[in-house]
Design an enzyme around this catalytic site. Structure first.
Site, PDB file in Angstrom:
ATOM      1  CD1 TRP A 102      -1.858  -2.204   1.913  1.00 61.08           C
ATOM      2  CD2 TRP A 102      -2.706  -1.355  -0.210  1.00 61.08           C
ATOM      3  NE1 TRP A 102      -3.117  -3.082   1.588  1.00 61.08           N
ATOM      4  CE2 TRP A 102      -3.511  -2.554   0.303  1.00 61.08           C
ATOM      5  CE3 TRP A 102      -3.162  -0.896  -1.130  1.00 61.08           C
ATOM      6  CZ2 TRP A 102      -4.557  -3.301  -0.528  1.00 61.08           C
ATOM      7  CZ3 TRP A 102      -3.951  -1.244  -1.771  1.00 61.08           C
ATOM      8  CH2 TRP A 102      -4.749  -2.447  -1.578  1.00 61.08           C
ATOM      9  CG  ASP A 172      -3.213   4.072   4.039  1.00 60.75           C
ATOM     10  OD1 ASP A 172      -4.200   3.685   5.006  1.00 60.75           O
ATOM     11  OD2 ASP A 172      -3.042   3.133   3.305  1.00 60.75           O
ATOM     12  CE  LYS A 196      -8.455  -3.397   4.025  1.00 62.92           C
ATOM     13  NZ  LYS A 196      -7.818  -2.543   3.495  1.00 62.92           N
TER      14      LYS A 196
HETATM   15  C1  LIG Z   1      -7.066  -2.088   2.043  1.00 58.63           C
HETATM   16  C2  LIG Z   1      -5.980  -1.018   2.205  1.00 58.63           C
HETATM   17  C3  LIG Z   1      -5.913  -0.217   1.203  1.00 58.63           C
HETATM   18  C4  LIG Z   1      -6.948  -0.107  -0.185  1.00 58.63           C
HETATM   19  O1  LIG Z   1      -8.131   0.287   0.252  1.00 58.63           O
HETATM   20  P1  LIG Z   1      -9.095   0.551  -0.546  1.00 58.63           P
HETATM   21  O2  LIG Z   1     -10.301   1.147  -0.232  1.00 58.63           O
HETATM   22  O3  LIG Z   1      -9.603  -0.611  -1.372  1.00 58.63           O
HETATM   23  O4  LIG Z   1      -8.712   1.490  -1.815  1.00 58.63           O
HETATM   24  C5  LIG Z   1      -4.932   0.768   1.421  1.00 58.63           C
HETATM   25  N1  LIG Z   1      -4.201   0.991   2.342  1.00 58.63           N
HETATM   26  C6  LIG Z   1      -4.287   0.044   3.247  1.00 58.63           C
HETATM   27  C7  LIG Z   1      -3.314   0.206   4.458  1.00 58.63           C
HETATM   28  C8  LIG Z   1      -5.171  -0.979   3.280  1.00 58.63           C
HETATM   29  O5  LIG Z   1      -5.283  -1.960   4.321  1.00 58.63           O
END
Ligand SMILES: *Cc1c(COP(=O)(O)O)cnc(C)c1O
Length: 362
Positions: A102, A172, A196
């Site tokens: 990511w 993030d 999540k």
């Molecule tokens: C799942 C995830 C993403 C991607 O998320 P989307 O909502 O599918 O774009 C980005 N960063 C992290 C840390 C993630 O766990």
């Protein structure tokens, strides 16, 4: 059918009481005579839902009043572009830490808009740890400094935040928001996809310090400008109404659980059960350096691919599902977000123990 224990990395398990409440209210929400899905986002009833969702999140995370909370779409992945588009307004330089897939995607995207420097990376060790950060190496002129607080695929997490001084820290937090306390005032931006730890897919939450709004690059599409959404209280266009409603129920549930401090204790206890088992096991091995272990995503492996496959298959038969690891790590991964009950973790550890006895006594 009985509900399984779902160890999916995302979309992932939601509290059962939230699903039941949603079920009760699905056809007729309170006295409206309609479903939340059918409601105008500009109606009084919906306004109440989104306002409460924001208030609850502010309360749970103790978000200071000089931060805006935005309810957006496009997933965390859209933030990979929105962050640089909105924050590159002085030097057009940013520092990134590369701790996994990511982060890499975020770096790739940001490179389209400015000069990106990777200040540290754990890629050579297949991202099995969080690299040491030396703040004297940080660019004091950077427009922002970027981290991924929890690495969903590799199962690592920062246990201390980088000291970035005046440079805004962008995080993030998709896979560990609301899982442990964070001091929001240490960040310029926190963003997270909801699927999540907060609710269903389709909603992305952005928590942004107000002074960082309003400097977007000229090329920024209207919908990618934080100012658009901040000025309109996330109602510039139709927000993901139903996902916000479920997130609100999750926030209420979390408050009933005692809030973030309390859930963090539960999360630590849950993670410890699995790590303790891995540390004494003769066959199961964790893949991450102990100091950086995630509380949310726990990857582990057996000695052979064949055993990994057998484990996943037999676990599934026991109602322990979605344990297959990400292809870049292999083996297994147990995602144990806030909503995973301790009983689920206990069932997993018991099953691992049985599995170990069965396959090592041969
Ligand atoms: C799942 C995830 C993403 C991607 O998320 P989307 O909502 O599918 O774009 C980005 N960063 C992290 C840390 C993630 O766990």
């Amino acid at each position: 059918m009985k509900r399984v224990y779902n160890f999916s990395a995302g979309p992932s398990v939601l509290p059962e009481s939230v699903l039941k409440k949603a079920q009760e209210e699905l056809v007729c929400y309170q006295d409206t005579g309609m479903s939340v899905m059918e409601m105008s986002h500009r109606s009084k009833s919906y306004e109440k839902i989104i306002t409460q969702a924001e208030q609850l999140l502010r309360e749970l995370m103790n978000i200071p009043s000089n931060y805006k909370v935005l309810f957006l779409q496009g997933g965390a992945s859209s933030q990979f572009a929105m962050v640089p588009l909105n924050l590159f307004w002085k030097s057009k330089k940013a520092d990134y830490v590369n701790t996994g897939v990511w982060s890499k995607k975020a770096i790739q995207e940001a490179k389209r808009y400015g000069k990106i420097r990777v200040v540290a990376s754990s890629e050579e060790q297949n991202f099995n740890h969080i690299p040491e950060l030396d703040s004297t190496q940080f660019d004091q002129e950077a427009d922002y400094f970027y981290i991924t607080t929890n690495n969903t695929i590799y199962g690592t997490r920062y246990t201390k935040l980088p000291e970035t001084g005046q440079v805004p820290l962008v995080a993030d937090m998709s896979s560990n928001i609301l899982s442990e306390p964070y001091d929001v005032s240490k960040f310029g931006i926190i963003f997270a996809g909801a699927q999540k730890n907060m609710g269903p897919a389709g909603l992305t939450i952005v928590i942004i310090r107000e002074d960082l709004i309003g400097h977007a690059m000229d090329i920024t599409p209207t919908m990618f400008n934080y100012k658009t959404h901040a000025d309109a209280n996330s109602m510039f266009n139709t927000p993901p109404t139903y996902s916000i409603y479920i997130a609100k129920l999750v926030f209420e549930w979390l408050k009933e659980q005692g809030g973030i401090e309390a859930i963090a204790e539960k999360n630590k206890a849950k993670a410890k059960m699995i790590y303790d088992y891995l540390d004494q096991s003769a066959v199961f091995k964790g893949t991450v350096e102990s100091k950086d272990r995630s509380l949310m995503n726990i990857p582990f492996v057996l000695p052979t691919e064949e055993l990994n496959a057998t484990f996943i298959k037999e676990a599934t038969q026991e109602g322990l599902v979605n344990l297959k690891g990400h292809r870049s790590v292999g083996g297994m991964r147990a995602s144990i977000y806030n909503a995973m009950p301790i009983e689920g973790v206990k069932a997993l550890v018991d099953f691992m123990q049985q599995f170990e006895e069965k396959y090592t006594s041969k």
